[in-house]
Design an enzyme around this catalytic site. Structure first.
Site, PDB file in Angstrom:
ATOM      1  N   GLU A 197       0.541  -1.476   0.018  1.00  0.00           N
ATOM      2  CA  GLU A 197       0.018   0.666  -0.309  1.00  0.00           C
ATOM      3  C   GLU A 197       1.021   1.125  -0.166  1.00  0.00           C
ATOM      4  O   GLU A 197       0.981   2.228  -0.558  1.00  0.00           O
ATOM      5  CB  GLU A 197      -0.867   0.107   1.331  1.00  0.00           C
ATOM      6  N   GLU A 198       2.062   1.200   0.441  1.00  0.00           N
ATOM      7  CA  GLU A 198       2.614   2.517   1.675  1.00  0.00           C
ATOM      8  C   GLU A 198       3.366   3.129  -0.565  1.00  0.00           C
ATOM      9  O   GLU A 198       3.489   4.038  -0.574  1.00  0.00           O
ATOM     10  CB  GLU A 198       3.639   2.074   1.837  1.00  0.00           C
ATOM     11  N   ASP A 255      -7.424   0.937   8.206  1.00  0.00           N
ATOM     12  CA  ASP A 255      -6.106   1.181   7.903  1.00  0.00           C
ATOM     13  C   ASP A 255      -6.117   2.778   8.686  1.00  0.00           C
ATOM     14  O   ASP A 255      -5.737   3.667   8.036  1.00  0.00           O
ATOM     15  CB  ASP A 255      -5.842   1.444   6.197  1.00  0.00           C
ATOM     16  N   HIS A 279       4.680   6.488  10.272  1.00  0.00           N
ATOM     17  CA  HIS A 279       5.454   6.125   9.311  1.00  0.00           C
ATOM     18  C   HIS A 279       6.593   7.284   9.927  1.00  0.00           C
ATOM     19  O   HIS A 279       7.664   6.884   9.004  1.00  0.00           O
ATOM     20  CB  HIS A 279       5.294   7.989   8.070  1.00  0.00           C
TER      21      HIS A 279
END
Lengths: 476, 476
Positions: B322-323, B350, B421
Site C-alpha cells: 500500500e505504502e 488502516d 510513518h
C-alpha cells in the site's frame, strides 16, 4: 591560570529596560517577583544557546563555541567580572552506531552508546543475550551463564514528580559494563533510563576505571528493550549484533564561565548560582541544561536590574562537563577552595523546564530560620518549604564537601525523563512560563540570601558527602 | 497466476475455543459483540507480526517473510481457501541518511528520505535553503529565488479526530520534489507530516514520474523543522547539507494474501475485509497497518467461530505494498474484475489502534437503510451512523472505481499522526482494548452484511472516483 575576560560595567540602561521597579529602601520582593514572572529572558537564553550552539559535549568544537557564547551572553546581559577558568575535560566521541536482533528473527533496534563506552571491533559484535533486572541478579547468574554473552539490563524507571525512580535504574548504566566484563560478558545493552515510549535511546555516563576491564555498552530505546524482552520470553535463544564506533581521544581544554552581580556591601561574600554549560551530543541540551543556564543567568540579571544592588555578590557559574565526569565542578572547588568559607550558599538549576514546588535547605541548623523567612516570599509562586535536606546538584558536590550550604529549588520532573539525554532534548520542549516561575524563585531566593542578616553557617561534617556518591547521586 | 496454498478445513474446535455462543437460529449479535469485546486476538496478531517479522517495506526480504507469516497465520486461525496472489512491487531501499545545518551555525538535524526519493551524490548535497509554506508559494517565488537551492516546505499539520489535517500537509510530500526541480531547486526538505514533537522524522511516499525531473527529498523531524524556521527568521542565509543513500532497485515479486470464512448460503457473494501487510521501514508497522491486519483477521475469525456460519463469504485480504504505490490494490482489482459485481461491500482497516466512532456508507441510495439496521448493533460500542459518504481506504480505490460499495468504520486518529510513518510505530503503542472495540465493530458489521437480505447495489458512477486521487486522498 585564570583567563580574565574584560567585564563590561554593570549596565544601568539594561537594568532599566527590564522594567525593574525596586524601591529606594529595601528591595521589594513583590515587584521582583512580578517582573521575573513576566520575563521571558530564561527561555530566550535557552533558545540562543540551543539554536546558535546546539549540542556541546565536553571536548567537542561545539563545547568551545559554547564557552564563547557564554562569555558573550554574560557580557551582553551586563554581568561584571565575566571570565573563564580553565578546566581539563575528557574527550569522548560517538561514532556510527547500529544494532539488530539477528535471530530468531532479524530486525533493527535503536540504540546509542553510553557515554564513555569503548567501541566494538570495527566489524561489530554478535552474541547471545542474557537478561537480568539488576546487578545483583547478574552476579547470581555467575560466570557460566554470562561468559561470551551480551548482558541485557532491563530495569524500568518509574515516573515520579521528584525523579526518585532515577537512582535505582541508573545503577546499571554506571556499573553494568564493568560488572558484566568481570563475569566474561562481551557487551552490554541496558533499557534506557527514562520514562517515555519513544524510539530514542537515552545516553548517559558510565563508570570508567583504568584498573577494571570493561565492554562496549549501549542503551536500547524503551520500545526496543520491550521487544527484546518479549523475544527472550518467547524464544530460547536471542542473538544481538551491535556496532559502536565510539572512542576516547586525548583530554581537551575547556572552561567554567563566570559572571557576577557585585555586592554593594559585602562583595567578597558569594551567593553562587550554577548550571552546566555542556550537554550530551544527541539533543541540543535545551532541558539539560540549557534550561538551568537560562534560569540562573536570567535570575541574576533580574537581581542586577534592581535599583538597590544586593549586599552580597551573586555569582553565576556555568560549569564545564557535568555530564561526562564533573570536571568543571572539581576544577571550581579546587581553584576556589580558600574562598569556600565566603560562599554563603550555592544553588544549581539542572532539572529541566517545569515549575518548582519546594525549597530545601542544607546548612547549619541555626541558619534554617533565615531561609524560612525568605521562603515566605516564594509562597505566592506555589513553592513550599520542605524539611528534607537540600542535595545541591551534581556540580555542587565538591563545594558541599567543603561545607558550603546548599539550597534546592525542587522542580517537578514528572516528564523530564521522557527527554533526558535523548535526541528529543530540544528547544520546543521548553515551557517559557514555567521557566519564568523557576527563574523568579531563584531570583527571590538569591536576592534574599544576598541581603539577609547573618548566614547559614556551614554544612555539618556528617552531611557533607552526597548521599549516593558518584553516578548514583540523586541529581540528574 | 494464482498460487493456491492448501487451506485447512474450517476448524470447529478452534471456533469453540473462542467462546462462541451463537444461537441455533439467527446469529446473536449481542453474543458476538461480547465475545469480540473480550477478545485480545487483534493485539496478539499485531504482536506476532511486529515481533516475528518487523519492518516489511515492499521489495525487502522481510516483506517476503511477512507473506509467509500471513499464510501461516490465516491457516492457523482456521481460514479456508488461504492463498497468495502475485503482485509486482517496486523496490526502493533507504541507505545512510544524514543532515546538518552548516551555516551560520553547524548542528546536525534529524531527517529521513521520502519513500521513492532519489539519492544525493555520494558526497552529499549542500545548498542555501529557501522556505515556503505551500506549492503555490514556491511557484510565486519563481526560478530566480529557487534555482540552486534546497526548498524547505514548512507546512504544519493540525491535530484532528478525523485526520482532516493530513490532506493539505501531505501535498508537498507528494509533489514537492518535482515542483522544486521544475524551478531549478537542487533538493527538498519538508516538515514531517505529523502532529508530534519527537525527533523522529515521518517518511511517506512521494510522487514519481518518469517524464519529470526530480531531486533528493527528505522529511525533517518537526523539532528540526522548527529549528530551521527559527534560523531562517534570524539569519539572512542558512545552508543545509544532506546525504541520502536511498536508491531504486529492480521491481520485486510479492503477493496479496487471502483467506475466507466461506458463506453457507451464497458463498460466491463476498464481504471484503482489507488491511495492508506491508509497512514503512522505520518502525515495525504496528499501527500502520499491523493494527488493521489484527482487526480484520480477528473479526473474520470471530465470525467464523459463530455456530451459524454467515450466508455470504467473508474474505480477508492483506494487501501488498500500500505504502509505496498501491500495487496490491491494483493487482487485486485487476485479477477480480469479473468478480467485482459479487463484492457486496468492502471495508479497510488502516487507521491505527484507537476506537471507532462512526460508521459510513457509500453505495446505492436504496441500500443505505440496510446498513442503518446493522448500525443499530454498533450503537452499544459507541459507534454512530454518520451520513457522510464512506471513502473506502487507499487499497479499495480500484474496487470503488468498479462500483463496489464501501463501508468505513472511522477510528479516532487524534494521536495516530504522532507515530505514523516513523520509527515510533511499534507494538508498545497498541491499545488492546481499543483494538478489540474496532475488531468487534468490524465483526458485527461484516456479519450483518453477510447475512442481510438484499444488498447495497453499486456505487453511483459519479461517486466512484476517490475524492482526491493519488497521494492526496483522505486515507492515510
Amino acid at each position: 591560570m585564570t583567563t580574565v575576560v574584560q567585564g563590561c560595567a554593570w549596565n544601568r540602561a539594561d537594568a532599566a529596560s527590564t522594567g525593574s521597579a525596586g524601591a529606594a529602601g529595601a528591595p521589594a520582593p513583590g515587584s521582583l517577583r512580578e517582573v521575573a514572572m513576566a520575563s521571558r529572558g530564561a527561555a530566550q537564553i535557552v533558545q540562543s544557546l540551543t539554536d546558535e550552539v546546539g549540542p556541546r559535549l565536553a571536548g567537542s568544537s561545539a563545547s568551545r563555541a559554547a564557552v564563547e557564547w557564554a562569555v558573550r551572553t554574560l557580557q551582553a546581559r551586563g554581568f561584571a567580572n565575566v571570565h573563564t577558568e580553565p578546566v581539563t575535560v575528557p574527550h569522548w566521541q560517538r561514532g556510527e552506531e547500529r544494532g539488530a536482533v539477528v535471530s530468531p528473527v532479524a530486525q533493527p533496534v535503536q540504540l546509542t552508546a553510553l557515554g564513555g563506552s569503548i567501541g566494538t571491533p570495527p566489524g561489530g559484535l554478535e552474541a547471545e543475550v542474557v537478561e537480568v533486572d539488576s546487578l545483583e541478579a547478574l552476579d547470581k547468574l555467575g560466570r557460566a551463564a554470562v561468559a561470551g554473552k551480551i548482558v541485557f539490563y532491563n530495569v524500568p524507571m518509574p515516573r515520579a514528580r521528584d525523579g526518585s525512580g532515577y537512582g535505582k535504574a541508573v545503577q546499571v548504566r554506571g556499573a553494568g559494563a564493568i560488572r558484566a566484563a568481570a563475569l566474561g560478558g562481551v557487551g552490554v545493552v541496558i533499557r534506557s533510563v527514562g520514562t517515555d515510549q519513544n524510539r530514542l535511546p537515552h545516553t548517559g555516563a558510565m563508570r570508567r576505571d583504568e584498573n577494571s576491564p570493561t565492554v562496549p555498552a549501549a542503551a536500547l530505546s524503551i520500545p526496543d528493550a520491550d521487544l527484546l524482552h518479549r523475544l527472550l520470553t518467547e524464544h530460547k535463544s536471542v542473538r544481538l549484533a551491535l556496532i559502536l564506533g565510539c572512542r576516547w581521544l586525548p583530554d581537551a581544554q575547556s572552561a567554567n564561565v563566570i559572571g557576577e552581580i557585585p555586592g554593594s556591601g559585602a562583595p567578597d561574600e558569594i551567593v553562587l548560582l550554577g548550571a552546566h554549560l555542556d550537554s550530551w551530543d544527541l539533543g541540543t541540551g535545551a532541558l539539560d541544561d540549557g534550561a538551568g543556564v537560562g534560569i540562573v543567568v536570567n535570575a541574576a540579571q533580574l537581581i542586577g536590574s534592581l535599583q538597590l544592588r544586593p549586599r552580597r555578590t551573586v555569582r553565576v557559574i556555568l560549569f564545564a562537563n557535568e555530564e561526562n565526569g564533573l570536571s568543571g565542578a572539581r576544577a571550581y572547588a579546587q581553584a576556589h577552595q580558600i574562598e569556600a568559607a565566603k560562599h554563603i550558599a550555592a544553588l544549581e538549576a539542572d532539572a529541566g523546564t517545569a515549575r518548582a514546588y519546594a525549597l530545601r535547605y542544607l546548612g547549619a541548623p541555626e541558619g534554617r530560620a533565615r531561609l524560612l523567612e525568605i521562603a515566605a516570599g516564594l509562597k505566592p509562586l506555589g513553592i513550599d518549604f520542605d524539611d528534607a535536606d537540600a542535595h545541591g546538584g551534581a556540580d555542587l558536590g565538591p563545594l558541599r564537601a567543603l561545607g558550603v550550604p546548599m539550597i534546592d529549588l525542587a522542580q517537578d520532573v514528572t516528564t523530564y525523563f521522557d527527554f533526558h539525554h535523548t535526541a528529543n532534548d530540544t528547544f520546543d520542549k521548553i515551557d517559557p512560563e514555567a521557566l519564568a516561575q523557576v527563574s523568579a524563585a531563584v531570583a527571590l531566593a538569591a536576592n534574599g540570601i544576598a541581603n539577609m542578616n547573618g548566614d547559614f553557617g556551614r554544612v555539618p561534617p556528617d552531611k557533607r558527602e552526597s548521599n549516593r556518591g558518584g553516578l548514583l547521586r540523586m541529581s540528574f
